[in-house]
Design a protein around this motif. Sequence first.
Motif, PDB file in Angstrom:
ATOM      1  N   UNK A 184       0.856  -1.192   0.000  1.00 36.66           N
ATOM      2  CA  UNK A 184       0.000   0.000   0.000  1.00 36.66           C
ATOM      3  C   UNK A 184       0.890   1.239   0.000  1.00 36.66           C
ATOM      4  N   UNK A 185       0.628   2.146  -0.961  1.00 32.02           N
ATOM      5  CA  UNK A 185       1.519   3.293  -1.144  1.00 32.02           C
ATOM      6  C   UNK A 185       1.142   4.449  -0.213  1.00 32.02           C
ATOM      7  N   UNK A 186       1.325   4.253   1.089  1.00 34.17           N
ATOM      8  CA  UNK A 186       1.214   5.355   2.067  1.00 34.17           C
ATOM      9  C   UNK A 186       1.978   4.946   3.324  1.00 34.17           C
ATOM     10  N   UNK A 187       1.963   5.815   4.329  1.00 32.78           N
ATOM     11  CA  UNK A 187       2.829   5.642   5.504  1.00 32.78           C
ATOM     12  C   UNK A 187       2.863   4.206   6.032  1.00 32.78           C
ATOM     13  N   UNK A 188       1.681   3.629   6.242  1.00 29.24           N
ATOM     14  CA  UNK A 188       1.609   2.276   6.803  1.00 29.24           C
ATOM     15  C   UNK A 188       2.349   1.261   5.927  1.00 29.24           C
ATOM     16  N   UNK A 189       2.059   1.306   4.627  1.00 28.70           N
ATOM     17  CA  UNK A 189       2.648   0.335   3.703  1.00 28.70           C
ATOM     18  C   UNK A 189       4.166   0.447   3.635  1.00 28.70           C
ATOM     19  N   UNK A 190       4.638   1.692   3.536  1.00 29.33           N
ATOM     20  CA  UNK A 190       6.087   1.897   3.446  1.00 29.33           C
ATOM     21  C   UNK A 190       6.784   1.341   4.684  1.00 29.33           C
ATOM     22  N   UNK A 191       6.186   1.603   5.845  1.00 28.77           N
ATOM     23  CA  UNK A 191       6.739   1.133   7.112  1.00 28.77           C
ATOM     24  C   UNK A 191       6.762  -0.401   7.136  1.00 28.77           C
ATOM     25  N   UNK A 192       5.635  -0.985   6.695  1.00 28.51           N
ATOM     26  CA  UNK A 192       5.522  -2.442   6.704  1.00 28.51           C
ATOM     27  C   UNK A 192       6.539  -3.073   5.745  1.00 28.51           C
ATOM     28  N   UNK A 193       6.710  -2.457   4.584  1.00 29.70           N
ATOM     29  CA  UNK A 193       7.650  -2.985   3.597  1.00 29.70           C
ATOM     30  C   UNK A 193       9.073  -2.997   4.167  1.00 29.70           C
ATOM     31  N   UNK A 194       9.411  -1.919   4.861  1.00 27.63           N
ATOM     32  CA  UNK A 194      10.742  -1.806   5.456  1.00 27.63           C
ATOM     33  C   UNK A 194      10.976  -2.955   6.452  1.00 27.63           C
ATOM     34  N   UNK A 195       9.962  -3.191   7.310  1.00 28.76           N
ATOM     35  CA  UNK A 195      10.083  -4.243   8.311  1.00 28.76           C
ATOM     36  C   UNK A 195      10.114  -5.621   7.638  1.00 28.76           C
ATOM     37  N   UNK A 196       9.276  -5.786   6.613  1.00 31.82           N
ATOM     38  CA  UNK A 196       9.194  -7.068   5.905  1.00 31.82           C
ATOM     39  C   UNK A 196      10.536  -7.383   5.251  1.00 31.82           C
ATOM     40  N   UNK A 197      11.136  -6.367   4.626  1.00 31.35           N
ATOM     41  CA  UNK A 197      12.423  -6.583   3.959  1.00 31.35           C
ATOM     42  C   UNK A 197      13.489  -6.998   4.964  1.00 31.35           C
ATOM     43  N   UNK A 198      13.435  -6.361   6.149  1.00 28.73           N
ATOM     44  CA  UNK A 198      14.403  -6.698   7.189  1.00 28.73           C
ATOM     45  C   UNK A 198      14.253  -8.164   7.588  1.00 28.73           C
ATOM     46  N   UNK A 199      12.997  -8.591   7.718  1.00 29.50           N
ATOM     47  CA  UNK A 199      12.742  -9.981   8.107  1.00 29.50           C
ATOM     48  C   UNK A 199      13.251 -10.956   7.046  1.00 29.50           C
ATOM     49  N   UNK A 200      12.932 -10.668   5.780  1.00 25.05           N
ATOM     50  CA  UNK A 200      13.339 -11.573   4.692  1.00 25.05           C
ATOM     51  C   UNK A 200      14.843 -11.651   4.593  1.00 25.05           C
ATOM     52  N   UNK A 201      15.476 -10.467   4.615  1.00 22.07           N
ATOM     53  CA  UNK A 201      16.922 -10.437   4.439  1.00 22.07           C
ATOM     54  C   UNK A 201      17.588 -11.262   5.538  1.00 22.07           C
ATOM     55  N   UNK A 202      17.083 -11.139   6.773  1.00 21.18           N
ATOM     56  CA  UNK A 202      17.755 -11.848   7.866  1.00 21.18           C
ATOM     57  C   UNK A 202      17.395 -13.330   7.882  1.00 21.18           C
ATOM     58  N   UNK A 203      16.420 -13.761   7.083  1.00 21.06           N
ATOM     59  CA  UNK A 203      16.067 -15.177   7.052  1.00 21.06           C
ATOM     60  C   UNK A 203      16.337 -15.826   5.699  1.00 21.06           C
ATOM     61  N   UNK A 204      17.088 -15.125   4.845  1.00 21.38           N
ATOM     62  CA  UNK A 204      17.541 -15.743   3.602  1.00 21.38           C
ATOM     63  C   UNK A 204      16.538 -15.769   2.461  1.00 21.38           C
ATOM     64  N   UNK A 205      15.515 -14.891   2.522  1.00 17.84           N
ATOM     65  CA  UNK A 205      14.581 -14.825   1.397  1.00 17.84           C
ATOM     66  C   UNK A 205      15.009 -13.767   0.396  1.00 17.84           C
ATOM     67  N   UNK A 206      14.574 -13.890  -0.863  1.00 14.58           N
ATOM     68  CA  UNK A 206      14.913 -12.905  -1.890  1.00 14.58           C
ATOM     69  C   UNK A 206      13.640 -12.240  -2.400  1.00 14.58           C
ATOM     70  N   UNK A 207      13.731 -10.953  -2.651  1.00 11.42           N
ATOM     71  CA  UNK A 207      12.617 -10.268  -3.279  1.00 11.42           C
ATOM     72  C   UNK A 207      12.654 -10.509  -4.781  1.00 11.42           C
ATOM     73  N   UNK A 208      11.579 -11.009  -5.341  1.00  8.79           N
ATOM     74  CA  UNK A 208      11.474 -11.080  -6.793  1.00  8.79           C
ATOM     75  C   UNK A 208      11.180  -9.663  -7.295  1.00  8.79           C
ATOM     76  N   UNK A 209      10.274  -8.991  -6.603  1.00 11.32           N
ATOM     77  CA  UNK A 209       9.938  -7.608  -6.939  1.00 11.32           C
ATOM     78  C   UNK A 209       9.068  -7.056  -5.840  1.00 11.32           C
ATOM     79  N   UNK A 210       9.092  -5.724  -5.655  1.00 12.05           N
ATOM     80  CA  UNK A 210       8.073  -5.146  -4.791  1.00 12.05           C
ATOM     81  C   UNK A 210       7.432  -3.984  -5.511  1.00 12.05           C
ATOM     82  N   UNK A 211       6.112  -3.976  -5.522  1.00 15.15           N
ATOM     83  CA  UNK A 211       5.358  -2.953  -6.245  1.00 15.15           C
ATOM     84  C   UNK A 211       4.539  -2.150  -5.256  1.00 15.15           C
ATOM     85  N   UNK A 212       4.597  -0.818  -5.411  1.00 19.18           N
ATOM     86  CA  UNK A 212       3.758   0.052  -4.593  1.00 19.18           C
ATOM     87  C   UNK A 212       2.410   0.212  -5.291  1.00 19.18           C
TER      88      UNK A 212
END
Lengths: 415, 289
Positions: A184-212
């Motif tokens: 979701x392209x607003x404050x909540x979504x951006x915040x969530x994406x940041x946290x989600x990326x942190x989780x994936x990166x630290x657990x060995x997942x790769x982003x195929x793509x992220x779309x706002x």
Amino acid sequence: MSEGKGISRRTVVKGAAAGAAVGLAGFPFIGRAQADAIRIGHLTPRTGFLGPLGEYAVQAADLAVAEINAAGGVNGRKIELLKEDSVNPQTASTKAERMVERDKVACIVGEISSAAGLTISQVAERTKTLFINTGCNSDELRGKGCKRYMFHIESQNSMYVKTCGRALLAQGLVKGKRWYSLTADYAFGHDLLRVAKRFMASNGGDFAADKLVPTDVTDFSPLLLEIRSSKPDLVISNLAGNQITNFLKQYSEFGLPFPVAGFGFDTAVAWGAGKGNFHGTWPLVWHHLLDTPASKKFVADFTARYNRPPENQAWGDYNAIKLVAQAMAETKSTDSTRLVEHFEKGAKFPLMKTREGYFRKADHQMMHEMYTVQALPVAQIRNQWDIFTPSAAVPGPNESLEVIATQGDEIECRM
Amino acid sequence: MLILQHLLNGLLAGSYYLLIALGLSLIFALGGIVNLAHGAFYAIGAYVAVTIGQHFGFTGAALLSPVLVGLLGLVIERFLFRRFYKADPALSLLLTFGLAMVAEQALRMIFGAPPLSWSIPQELRGQVIVGDFIYPRYRVLILVVAIACVAGLWYLLQRTPFGRVVRAGVQNPDMVGALGIPLEPYMAAVAFLGIGLAGLAGVMLAPIFTIHPAMGAEIITSAFVVVVIGGLGSFWGAVIAALIVGVTKGAVTAAGFPQYSEAAIYLLMLLVLLVRPRGLFGERIRRFE
């Protein structure tokens, strides 16, 4: 002749565009004043794309107040709830100010939009008035935006991500897997994406793509085509409100085979998707199938009053009112500063769950159990409400409640 | 290949706006009313469909709901629109904007704010897959319905006595009156058709979009952009603009910027208005100059 009124097509176009841009204004809901009552201000979006959740919030707050007053009130005084549509961050701030300055509320409860939650918290801090956030998820509000007078019964994005993340890890959908996320392209979504990326990166997942995805997008078909051609291992929704319903309906329409999960969720959006359209693994702060006596009673009472079961937003506002009342009774005071101190000392609240919860002193985040739900196959769905199987509580009974929240450096709050 | 697919998908998406835009354009052309409540009728169409669908199934709802919404349109035409045909357009804008708000709040009070559930019927589920291309069968059906509406409406307006009077009424209502033809029944019929089409769009889109009280506000701006680009009151303008808007969205998405796909159509509208203030196919209507 009707000609020659001097009104050009251009005027019509301009007028119509202006009209369409005005948007819908909110309607105030102000009850009658009672002299000796304890006033609580309830502010939450009742229109717009979070309006559906706001309706549950208001109904639940009403129910909580009715129960408290029926049992004799707090310290012998009745509670009076002043309810307003928060509409947007600016209006939310103005209304919060009016509630405090003119209506002399003891505290403010509510809100769902993280952007509006921030402006309300500024009013709360300036006027030293307690604000219990019942629906804003962004970590920012508990991090750089944290305030001494703001407490969060709603879980932060990190808690949602780590709760759902555990289920995904257990399903083998993280390590070495490619994730495709819609945000979701607003404050909540951006915040969530940041946290989600942190989780994936630290657990060995790769982003195929992220779309706002802008909040006013209703047709997901172009994104679904992109997802189809990118063949990810997992599709992640960081969407919000009605966006999720649109996404679920169209994902099912396109019949894509990839597993779906989300890091932000509300039961109402799944109920709105309809039979056969709800898929995947999603985190919740509470769900109506939770098997504890207090939770079952809440579901029964809410359903009797409103003809439908409560969803997670109802849980937030109901328990926020209840815990404020409990704290006022325990401190024999309605003074915000004393309530803040009481919370900071680690006061415990039942929250209708197996374990009691408490506000963490560092950032005022409620530490409590969460859950993931897994969509049921169509053949196993017996009614329109019970459309998922819930997990056991997260964290487990032998773990600290704090393990799913932000840790160490992740806690950016400086009060 | 994916780019082609996005463009085709955009064409398909254009058909959603088309159903709304056609009625909007028609009502404006004849009565001079920019119906900001048109989205509300779309929402009402969806809610009526969900309500009667429990008894009559999807097909019953798809047939009945547009008629019921059209009848509601008749009532509103008779008691509200009719008073504003010759008035300052600003007044009818205020009226229809107010109507849209009343309708949205009424839906919220009757059905509640949370979305209602409604799915594609089992027999219409599934996808048509041609090579790399994928089309949900249901969207193909929407396209067929939209094409049928365009064809039917074109025939009605261009090839029937009814259509001749309506077209004459668009150009010069006073002359039509002077010839002894009362325009009122035609205006009522146009309101029935235009608003019924919005209801039809509501039924057709309800299974794939969220059904909530503000769904009308979501679609009305896009539909309005279509009508302005095509030229207010122009039949083929609305049709072609709907396709252009759909393809533009598809192209912007294909280029990798889905987050700008909404903004792109407003930019397109701006460009069209700069170059052709009347819209691409807007005919000169003397009443509105």
